[in-house]
Design an enzyme around this catalytic site. Sequence first.
Site, short mmCIF file in Angstrom:
data_model
loop_
_atom_site.label_atom_id
_atom_site.label_comp_id
_atom_site.label_asym_id
_atom_site.label_seq_id
_atom_site.Cartn_x
_atom_site.Cartn_y
_atom_site.Cartn_z
NE ARG A 80 -2.24 -1.32 3.65
CZ ARG A 80 -1.64 -0.58 4.55
NH1 ARG A 80 -1.61 0.74 4.42
NH2 ARG A 80 -1.06 -1.09 5.60
CE1 TYR A 208 0.54 -6.13 -2.17
CE2 TYR A 208 -0.62 -4.26 -1.23
CZ TYR A 208 -0.04 -5.50 -1.09
OH TYR A 208 -0.04 -6.10 0.14
CE LYS A 217 -6.06 -3.52 4.73
NZ LYS A 217 -6.28 -3.99 6.10
CG HIS A 237 -7.06 -2.71 10.30
ND1 HIS A 237 -5.76 -2.26 10.37
CD2 HIS A 237 -7.05 -3.75 9.44
CE1 HIS A 237 -5.00 -3.00 9.59
NE2 HIS A 237 -5.75 -3.92 9.02
CB SER A 259 -0.40 -3.78 8.36
OG SER A 259 -1.49 -2.95 8.05
CB CYS A 261 0.84 -6.78 14.62
SG CYS A 261 1.89 -5.33 14.51
N GLY A 262 0.28 -10.04 13.17
CA GLY A 262 -0.23 -11.37 13.51
C GLY A 262 -1.74 -11.45 13.65
CB THR A 264 -3.76 -13.70 9.26
OG1 THR A 264 -4.13 -12.53 8.53
CG2 THR A 264 -4.29 -14.91 8.53
CG ASP A 286 -7.51 -6.98 7.22
OD1 ASP A 286 -6.65 -6.65 8.06
OD2 ASP A 286 -7.67 -6.36 6.15
NE ARG A 378 0.05 -8.69 2.21
CZ ARG A 378 -0.62 -8.06 3.17
NH1 ARG A 378 -1.72 -8.56 3.66
NH2 ARG A 378 -0.16 -6.92 3.66
C1 OXD Z 1 -2.92 -4.50 5.73
C2 OXD Z 1 -3.56 -5.63 5.03
O1 OXD Z 1 -1.96 -3.93 5.20
O2 OXD Z 1 -4.46 -6.24 5.63
O3 OXD Z 1 -3.37 -4.17 6.82
O4 OXD Z 1 -3.20 -5.92 3.88
MN MN Z 2 -5.11 -5.24 7.40
#
Ligand code: OXD
Ligand code: MN
Length: 593
Positions: A80, A208, A217, A237, A259, A261-262, A264, A286, A378
């Site tokens: 991003r 992207y 987002k 988020h 983003s 930081c775990g 998922t 997310d 990803r």
């Molecule tokens: C982020 C994502 O960047 O979920 O937060 O891709």
């Molecule tokens: Mn995210």
Amino acid sequence: MSQTLSSIGLQPATNPHLLSWVQECAALTQPERIIWCDGSQEECEALYAAAVEQGVLIRLNQEKLPGCYYHRSHPSDVARVEQCTYICTSAEVDAGPTNNWADPGPMREKLLGLARGSMRGRILYVVPYLMGPPGSPLSRVGVEITDSLYVVLNMRIMARMGRVALEALGDSNDFNRGLHCLLNLDPANRFICHFPERNEVISVGSGYGGNALLGKKCFALRIASWLGRQEGWMAEHMLILGVESPDGEKTFVAAAFPSQCGKTNFAMMVPPARFAGWKVWTVGDDIAWMKPGPDGRLHAINPEAGYFGVAPGTNARTNPNAMRSIQRDTIFTNVALKPDGTVWWEGHDDPPPAECLDWKGQPWTPGSKEKAAHPNSRFTAPMRNNPMLAPEAEDPRGVPIDALIFGGRRPNTVPLVFQAFHWSHGVFLGATMGSETTAAAAGAVGQVRRDPMAMLPFCGYNMGRYFRHWLDMRKRMKYPPRIFHVNWFRRDGNGTFLWPGYGENMRVLRWIIDRCRGRAGACETALGWVPRWEDFDTAGLPDLTPARFEELQAMNPDEWRREILQQDELFMNIYQFLPKELIFQRELLVARL
Ligand code: OXD
Ligand code: MN
């Protein structure tokens, strides 16, 4: 143009608003052809075939990874780009000091100028999508117009795409309009622009994920946060998960971490052996849309239908359910490609391949200096692949949330876990969240930046008013969730992590749930309620001695003095809009310390 594509697509929709907007965009971009995506299996196969034929995707080994494909993005287009992301509101004050603002009139002119004629000789795809379960009052429709097949195929995984969305829309004019044009990917012409007053997004010059999959987002966070403030709900988020105890009690929590930081991993956590009989169910990894329900509790849906997860570091130990989810029907972006048509990344279960192609398509061996996979590479996987997908993820009522958890990546200062005294103190904890920067956004990695509620890059309006909205939400709920703060990343003096993390985070979750249900003890400190040694399940963690636990939970006055000064930087920036309650919370914290 591919043969296979000629037979697919819906008849143009009959919704007059949608029809006239698509015609307008087509007149502007001048594509050779328009395809209205219906979301069917036949269409999916034709789109993948065309993507392979055009070199947009590489078909992976279909025996080992059925339905899986591989994509490399342009090397300058891998994350991003916050500096190219704009909130375009009539009044600058509505975007606020933490967003890039642009005057909507001139910005639209500039973007339409860039888009003009940009799809000549190409196909314009109309991608209707539904964010949230069909039939939910919380769900919303978006339509993305794009000239990127990669975007279409990702959107198909990430959202409920096609007919289902058009059915939900009916003849209504209430849908997010998203126009996406690849252009030539020149970073100088890269703009991701939000027009919240028109429920519209225009994104050009990037293919992207977060810049181009406009449902995620752009719509589900930036535009939705604006809509939520006006309509009395929240777009956050946050991951959503449900914990089921051995006797069947289910508790749902939502958690905001910046983003990478775990989120998922936490959302898909597998309880360790110590927690035999416990289950963790994933609702979302997310984004959470949350609204008070008739029962006075906060109800949440996951607007998405897939996971756009970070690949490096994902393995059978850190996230077994993610590994299971990416065995089929998954798109891998910017990971390494092995000679047998499978994929690899740093931190994969398999050892580094003797040779492979790196994310740029260059030959790579374990001796290479560069990483094989991009740090922000990803996987895009459908949530239905997750063996622990919560059945409630499809429930139109959403799930009732008992706890909200904030967290960041902090090597020092911040304890493993503590609980806010009450809602406004919890909002203060969210508002002052900090975290080390990561590779999810372009820019320096490893500096602590303030990231309130993990929403700094995603709040579609003035952050001060966003805090006000959070505080006001309290009045709409009879039973608000309890609020907690966690930090899995604290290190000792030697730089070693003090907490094992991953599945062991279940212990923290258990304390949180027991607090919500009035079953766990805690001790009042300057920061909030913290578990004492005897309140916390440490059995089976021989390395976690009482002394280590104390270190993990310690509050160091010098570190906190520095922390408060750093927090002030954000508060000063938005001082003019900052709700008084948060200033008072800061004063109270200083007084307690
Ligand atoms: C982020 C994502 O960047 O979920 O937060 O891709
Ligand atoms: Mn995210």
